[in-house]
Design a protein around this motif. Structure first.
Motif, PDB file in Angstrom:
ATOM      1  N   ASP A   1     -39.420 -26.642 -63.541  1.00 48.03           N
ATOM      2  CA  ASP A   1     -39.992 -27.941 -63.200  1.00 48.03           C
ATOM      3  C   ASP A   1     -39.033 -28.765 -62.361  1.00 48.03           C
ATOM      4  O   ASP A   1     -39.462 -29.520 -61.472  1.00 48.03           O
ATOM      5  CB  ASP A   1     -40.355 -28.707 -64.478  1.00 48.03           C
TER       6      ASP A   1
ATOM      7  N   GLU B   1     -41.276 -33.144 -68.541  1.00 52.15           N
ATOM      8  CA  GLU B   1     -41.199 -32.869 -67.109  1.00 52.15           C
ATOM      9  C   GLU B   1     -39.891 -33.406 -66.548  1.00 52.15           C
ATOM     10  O   GLU B   1     -39.251 -34.283 -67.136  1.00 52.15           O
ATOM     11  CB  GLU B   1     -42.385 -33.470 -66.361  1.00 52.15           C
TER      12      GLU B   1
ATOM     13  N   ARG C   1     -46.570 -25.984 -61.573  1.00 49.33           N
ATOM     14  CA  ARG C   1     -45.894 -26.673 -62.676  1.00 49.33           C
ATOM     15  C   ARG C   1     -46.743 -26.602 -63.947  1.00 49.33           C
ATOM     16  O   ARG C   1     -46.230 -26.328 -65.034  1.00 49.33           O
ATOM     17  CB  ARG C   1     -45.615 -28.130 -62.312  1.00 49.33           C
TER      18      ARG C   1
END
Length: 597
Positions: free
Chosen positions: A114, A256, A215
């Protein structure tokens, strides 16, 4: 002075990293019109394939960068957090007083995927297939296996055979460790990346939409599902017992990568820029602030530091790293404003004497007394010396205990973008390979303490205080240099040696990298079993016999590391006056390379 290779100078772009194949792939992207961010992401993925004992897809990456057109450097955090189930009570309930250095309990949320994709989305220009294709090619078609990779696999072969059978299936072809220099393939990893690309390209032709789909496929799709399933299985770890993990697919889905402000301190025309106190990065700034009071005593002759220079640098390092142990962590109240003040440095500087200190002496910023982990206050583990020694990058110890290390990449392009990144984690020896994915997860949670109430105490959703420490420097307010090295706790000591060689010794990038290096092991290691050796000073023998003797006379327990053993520095630079770009890389180990034109 003699250098092992020239400092590269050009105008188009420069890439320097810890492996020649990765540097070459990054340069190919620059030649194809990509920018420094595209190239850095490309290098990062190739390093996951060709240096699998030092980083992998299940690891993490912090990045410090300056983007052309932006007013200030930024930090990208690709370091995942502790899982929701990672409580101190859970670990101590298993009879543990330290987080194991390997296995399932040591995993944080994997952050590298990520992190790299977020950087590519926001600052790159290339598609995901453009930057990932090089790594897929090496994983599918093969690459020459480094001697250190073969040696690492050989050392852990019995562990793989007896306990980590999924790792044995990948890393012991035919039941035996592969030969150094042999062509090695990881087709399952190539498949995983192709599946992620398929998910990306199913989102349509828009570049950003593809990256976002990739992602999600990682954190909310098949990768997270496979991780969740595998981490329910107990495997052997450094504690000597079998434990299942606490990481879940939900942990991956709710995390994230993110951006944050960098930390910097001015030193004359220079500003040195680092990530914050969730890394050890500020210790470089603390060391430089302490050394400001000794500038008239620092010297180099023909590229070699004086014994006085090494002594002062080491004594300042001890003070800065003691503060790291007491005050750094992923909390909102780390007193960096005090720790990085010149008043605090002046007060601490008075502790530096002419002889080596054997004490761990954290300071008291704001008159608040330091508190250390119980493992530290019980004293150094004198009988456990695997974190000590001459190699400085002890990926595998002589007794078979396995530790991982790190890689590094620096890139500068013709538009003025400058990137420094230090990927790590997910080493082939960190935890069992997830057979359906072709990679393993990292062990960064070993850097947490299991004591309550410390800045670096384990807690769900918290980042460990990591050793990864990329660097950026501005000159007269403009981005001028990116540099860094693998090496765990040694990273900001070897970077200090490089910085002093460049700014005090007047050396160019390659000369500064080639200059003799040193480090101390006189503070607790960040890696299990967290040992240290008061007074120990590891020095490359090229400082000379007279300097080694003087350092011993000053009370240092000197370990002669040999002539070319410490550090894997790389660096790139840009001169804002004429636009000339420069690069250099470490010759030690015959592996790192800089390329450019």
């Amino acid at each position: 002075m003699f250098t092992t290779r020239p400092e590269l100078v050009g105008t188009h772009g420069m890439v320097a990293s810890t492996h020649w194949l990765a540097s070459s792939a990054g340069m190919a992207v620059l030649e194809d019109g990509g920018n420094a961010f595209d190239a850095a992401v490309t290098v990062g993925f190739v390093l996951q394939v060709v240096e699998p004992h030092l980083n992998g897809p299940g690891g993490e990456v912090p990045v410090v960068f300056a983007a052309a057109g932006e007013t200030a450097p930024r930090v990208l955090c690709g370091q995942g957090v502790a899982p929701a189930g990672a409580t101190i009570a859970h670990y101590t309930g298993l009879g543990l007083d330290l987080v194991p250095g390997s296995g399932m309990l040591a995993a944080t949320v994997p952050g590298a995927w990520d992190g790299w994709l977020t950087l590519l989305r926001d600052y790159g220009t290339k598609s995901l297939r453009d930057v990932l294709g090089y790594a897929i090619g090496y994983a599918r078609d093969g690459f020459p296996l480094l001697e250190r990779v073969a040696s690492t696999i050989s050392t852990v072969a019995d562990l793989f055979r007896d306990h980590w059978t999924s790792s044995a299936a990948l890393w012991l072809p035919g039941g035996r460790p592969p030969e150094a220099g042999a062509r090695f393939r990881n087709p399952k990893l190539a498949d995983t990346w192709e599946w992620l690309l398929a998910a990306a390209e199913a989102a349509g032709s828009d570049r950003e939409a593809q990256i976002e789909a990739a992602r999600r496929a990682w954190s909310q799709g098949f990768v997270a599902a496979q991780v969740d399933e595998f981490f329910r299985i107990a495997h052997r770890d450094d504690s000597g017992a079998d434990h299942a993990g606490v990481l879940t697919g939900e942990d991956m889905a709710t995390w994230e990568a993110s951006y944050e402000d960098a930390v910097s301190v001015d030193f004359g025309p220079w500003s040195v820029v680092k990530p914050g106190a969730w890394t050890q990065g500020p210790v470089l700034l603390q060391q430089l602030l302490l050394l400001e009071g000794f500038t008239d005593r620092l010297s180099y002759v023909d590229g070699v530091p004086s014994a006085e220079t090494v002594h002062l640098a080491v004594e300042c390092a001890k003070l800065a790293f003691a503060d790291r142990e007491a005050w750094y962590g992923d909390t909102g109240d780390v007193p960096l404003d005090v720790l990085l003040s010149r008043d605090y440095a002046r007060d601490r500087r008075g502790l530096v004497g002419d002889h080596a200190s054997l004490d761990l002496r954290p300071g008291s910023p704001g008159a608040v007394a330091a508190r250390l982990a119980g493992h530290i206050t019980r004293g150094p583990s004198a009988a456990s010396r695997e974190n000590s020694g001459a190699l400085g990058e002890p990926t595998v110890s002589g007794v078979g205990t396995v530790k991982g290390d790190t890689v590094h990449v620096d890139v500068v392009d013709r538009w003025g973008n400058v990137v420094s990144a230090t990927p790590s984690g997910g080493w082939l020896q960190s935890s069992p390979t997830i057979p359906s994915l072709g990679f393993c997860l990292g062990s960064r949670a070993q850097m947490f303490w299991l004591d309550e109430g410390l800045p670096n105490s384990l807690a769900p959703g918290k980042r460990p205080r990591i050793t990864l420490s990329p660097s950026l420097a501005l000159h007269d307010g403009l981005p001028a240099m990116a540099f860094g090295t693998p090496g765990g706790d040694q990273q900001d000591q070897w970077q200090l040696g490089f910085w002093l060689a460049h700014t005090v010794g007047g050396m160019n990038l390659q000369e500064a990298i080639d200059s003799p290096m040193w480090h101390t092991n006189a503070f607790p290691s960040s890696f299990y079993p967290r040992s240290w050796t008061p007074g120990e000073l590891v020095v490359e023998s090229r400082v000379g016999e007279a300097a080694l003797a003087e350092l011993r006379d000053r009370g240092h327990s000197v370990v002669d590391a040999g002539p070319w053993t410490l550090g894997r520095m790389s660096a790139v630079a840009r001169d804002s006056r004429d636009g000339l770009l420069r690069a250099a890389a470490n010759p030690r180990g015959s592996q790192g390379y800089a390329v450019g034109r």
